[in-house]
Design a protein around this motif. Structure first.
Motif, PDB file in Angstrom:
ATOM      1  N   GLY A  10     -32.444  12.577 -40.989  1.00  0.00           N
ATOM      2  CA  GLY A  10     -33.259  13.146 -42.238  1.00  0.00           C
ATOM      3  C   GLY A  10     -34.644  12.968 -42.400  1.00  0.00           C
ATOM      4  O   GLY A  10     -35.262  12.715 -41.457  1.00  0.00           O
ATOM      5  N   THR A  11     -34.910  12.856 -43.801  1.00  0.00           N
ATOM      6  CA  THR A  11     -36.549  12.567 -44.080  1.00  0.00           C
ATOM      7  C   THR A  11     -36.811  11.475 -43.684  1.00  0.00           C
ATOM      8  O   THR A  11     -38.120  11.157 -43.524  1.00  0.00           O
ATOM      9  CB  THR A  11     -36.673  12.838 -45.560  1.00  0.00           C
ATOM     10  OG1 THR A  11     -35.881  11.911 -46.294  1.00  0.00           O
ATOM     11  CG2 THR A  11     -36.383  14.350 -46.077  1.00  0.00           C
ATOM     12  N   GLY A  12     -36.177  10.347 -43.510  1.00  0.00           N
ATOM     13  CA  GLY A  12     -36.584   9.164 -43.125  1.00  0.00           C
ATOM     14  C   GLY A  12     -37.153   8.085 -44.091  1.00  0.00           C
ATOM     15  O   GLY A  12     -37.946   7.217 -43.352  1.00  0.00           O
ATOM     16  N   LEU A  14     -35.778   5.705 -45.835  1.00  0.00           N
ATOM     17  CA  LEU A  14     -35.246   4.532 -45.630  1.00  0.00           C
ATOM     18  C   LEU A  14     -35.914   3.827 -44.306  1.00  0.00           C
ATOM     19  O   LEU A  14     -36.349   2.729 -44.506  1.00  0.00           O
ATOM     20  CB  LEU A  14     -33.752   4.522 -45.383  1.00  0.00           C
ATOM     21  CG  LEU A  14     -32.992   5.132 -46.589  1.00  0.00           C
ATOM     22  CD1 LEU A  14     -31.571   4.957 -46.305  1.00  0.00           C
ATOM     23  CD2 LEU A  14     -33.102   4.021 -47.831  1.00  0.00           C
ATOM     24  N   LEU A  15     -35.930   4.616 -43.220  1.00  0.00           N
ATOM     25  CA  LEU A  15     -36.793   4.184 -41.865  1.00  0.00           C
ATOM     26  C   LEU A  15     -38.210   3.492 -42.337  1.00  0.00           C
ATOM     27  O   LEU A  15     -38.518   2.751 -42.018  1.00  0.00           O
ATOM     28  CB  LEU A  15     -36.828   5.258 -41.055  1.00  0.00           C
ATOM     29  CG  LEU A  15     -37.645   4.980 -39.774  1.00  0.00           C
ATOM     30  CD1 LEU A  15     -37.194   3.932 -38.964  1.00  0.00           C
ATOM     31  CD2 LEU A  15     -37.980   6.421 -39.023  1.00  0.00           C
ATOM     32  N   MET A  89     -26.443  11.073 -40.205  1.00  0.00           N
ATOM     33  CA  MET A  89     -25.314  11.830 -41.006  1.00  0.00           C
ATOM     34  C   MET A  89     -24.022  12.261 -39.969  1.00  0.00           C
ATOM     35  O   MET A  89     -23.490  13.447 -39.877  1.00  0.00           O
ATOM     36  CB  MET A  89     -25.840  12.962 -41.717  1.00  0.00           C
ATOM     37  CG  MET A  89     -26.829  12.814 -42.445  1.00  0.00           C
ATOM     38  SD  MET A  89     -26.346  11.877 -43.991  1.00  0.00           S
ATOM     39  CE  MET A  89     -25.335  12.891 -45.067  1.00  0.00           C
ATOM     40  N   SER A 107     -26.489   1.879 -45.007  1.00  0.00           N
ATOM     41  CA  SER A 107     -26.822   2.103 -46.335  1.00  0.00           C
ATOM     42  C   SER A 107     -26.095   3.472 -46.901  1.00  0.00           C
ATOM     43  O   SER A 107     -26.307   4.652 -46.221  1.00  0.00           O
ATOM     44  CB  SER A 107     -28.277   2.227 -46.497  1.00  0.00           C
ATOM     45  OG  SER A 107     -28.746   2.254 -47.757  1.00  0.00           O
ATOM     46  N   GLY A 117     -18.539   9.004 -47.399  1.00  0.00           N
ATOM     47  CA  GLY A 117     -18.917  10.287 -46.745  1.00  0.00           C
ATOM     48  C   GLY A 117     -20.192  10.939 -46.857  1.00  0.00           C
ATOM     49  O   GLY A 117     -21.180  10.293 -47.670  1.00  0.00           O
ATOM     50  N   ASP A 144     -17.422   4.811 -43.995  1.00  0.00           N
ATOM     51  CA  ASP A 144     -17.998   4.001 -44.994  1.00  0.00           C
ATOM     52  C   ASP A 144     -17.102   2.986 -45.671  1.00  0.00           C
ATOM     53  O   ASP A 144     -16.868   2.675 -46.733  1.00  0.00           O
ATOM     54  CB  ASP A 144     -18.393   4.812 -46.241  1.00  0.00           C
ATOM     55  CG  ASP A 144     -19.646   5.768 -45.646  1.00  0.00           C
ATOM     56  OD1 ASP A 144     -20.319   5.324 -44.986  1.00  0.00           O
ATOM     57  OD2 ASP A 144     -19.527   6.947 -46.348  1.00  0.00           O
ATOM     58  N   LYS A 170     -32.561   6.390 -54.274  1.00  0.00           N
ATOM     59  CA  LYS A 170     -33.224   5.852 -52.768  1.00  0.00           C
ATOM     60  C   LYS A 170     -34.463   4.925 -53.009  1.00  0.00           C
ATOM     61  O   LYS A 170     -34.856   3.870 -52.335  1.00  0.00           O
ATOM     62  CB  LYS A 170     -33.865   7.066 -52.277  1.00  0.00           C
ATOM     63  CG  LYS A 170     -32.668   7.921 -51.416  1.00  0.00           C
ATOM     64  CD  LYS A 170     -33.198   9.184 -50.910  1.00  0.00           C
ATOM     65  CE  LYS A 170     -33.843   9.142 -49.970  1.00  0.00           C
ATOM     66  NZ  LYS A 170     -34.135  10.659 -49.331  1.00  0.00           N
TER      67      LYS A 170
HETATM   68  C1  GAR Z   1     -29.884   7.766 -48.236  1.00  0.00           C
HETATM   69  O1  GAR Z   1     -29.602   8.038 -49.498  1.00  0.00           O
HETATM   70  C2  GAR Z   1     -28.694   7.468 -47.552  1.00  0.00           C
HETATM   71  O2  GAR Z   1     -27.894   6.368 -48.174  1.00  0.00           O
HETATM   72  C3  GAR Z   1     -27.892   8.636 -47.259  1.00  0.00           C
HETATM   73  O3  GAR Z   1     -28.994   9.511 -46.891  1.00  0.00           O
HETATM   74  C4  GAR Z   1     -30.174   9.206 -47.456  1.00  0.00           C
HETATM   75  C5  GAR Z   1     -31.164   9.143 -46.293  1.00  0.00           C
HETATM   76  O4  GAR Z   1     -32.469   9.249 -46.702  1.00  0.00           O
HETATM   77  N1  GAR Z   1     -26.847   8.679 -46.230  1.00  0.00           N
HETATM   78  C6  GAR Z   1     -25.717   9.189 -46.240  1.00  0.00           C
HETATM   79  O5  GAR Z   1     -25.213   9.882 -47.061  1.00  0.00           O
HETATM   80  C7  GAR Z   1     -24.654   8.716 -45.183  1.00  0.00           C
HETATM   81  N2  GAR Z   1     -23.475   9.106 -45.431  1.00  0.00           N
HETATM   82  P1  GAR Z   1     -33.826   9.265 -45.934  1.00  0.00           P
HETATM   83  O6  GAR Z   1     -33.652  10.262 -44.896  1.00  0.00           O
HETATM   84  O7  GAR Z   1     -34.884   9.485 -47.091  1.00  0.00           O
HETATM   85  O8  GAR Z   1     -33.907   7.615 -45.513  1.00  0.00           O
END
Ligand code: GAR
Length: 199
Positions: A10-12, A14-15, A89, A107, A117, A144, A170
């Protein structure tokens, strides 16, 4: 420093938080590669940070097993001590789990075992719970279901939408994940039954 591979879709954000933490002088871990299953902003974040990245799409493989094996190979090239799934995902397959099992951290944006999920935030909101949060856990073969390492609560307000709630989760999630990864790679973890304890 411990070698960490991060998987994202995704947007990353957390990364980005993990990269930032890894670049504090004296950091106990370094991010040696970032993997994605699709085109996503996380890959761009890795590139900008000068971190090796790879994209391994399910659709580019004959079946899920071949994808699982390809993802394992990509990650193995970086010789990780730990793998962190940060908004990845896809469910990891058996070959990936065999190779890195016990050393994969996820996470999740809810207080597991509630709302596992892909829609943890929306489902908590729809259920009407008043408190949700974020969970860092070890990955096992379930969705999970692995041993929980740490959790933080976030209160749900009457006017929260999925977006406002997810953004608040987040903020806590980024800090908790970076803290747990730093603790894990230095101290290790013991598992007793369902319970995990960072040493
Ligand atoms: C986070 O909230 C992570 O926990 C969730 O996607 C987001 C990613 O945010 N993950 C899930 O729901 C996995 N089932 P990011 O792309 O900004 O890091």
């Amino acid at each position: 420093a411990a070698r960490v591979v991060v998987l994202a879709s995704g947007t990353g954000s957390l990364l980005a938080a993990l990269i930032e933490r890894s670049r504090i002088p004296g950091s106990v871990f370094e991010i040696v590669a970032v993997g994605a299953d699709r085109d996503c902003a996380a890959v761009g974040i890795a590139r900008e940070a000068g971190i090796e990245s790879f994209t391994c799409r399910v659709a580019d493989h004959p079946d899920r097993g071949a994808w699982d094996e390809a993802l394992r190979e990509h990650a193995a090239r970086a010789e990780p001590d730990w793998v962190v799934t940060a908004g990845f995902m896809k469910i990891l397959g058996p070959r990936f789990l065999d190779a890195f099992g016990g050393h994969i951290v996820n996470s999740h944006p809810a207080l597991l075992p509630s709302f596992p999920g892909a829609h943890g935030v929306a489902e908590a909101l729809a259920h009407g719970v008043k408190v949700t949060g974020t969970t860092v856990h070890l990955v096992d073969a379930g969705v999970d279901t692995g041993p929980i390492l740490a959790q933080r609560a976030v209160e749900i307000g009457d006017d929260d939408t999925e977006d406002t709630l997810h953004e608040r989760i987040k903020i806590i999630e980024r800090e908790l994940l970076a803290d747990v990864v730093a603790a894990l790679v230095t101290k290790g973890v013991v598992i007793e039954g369902r319970k995990a304890r960072i040493l």
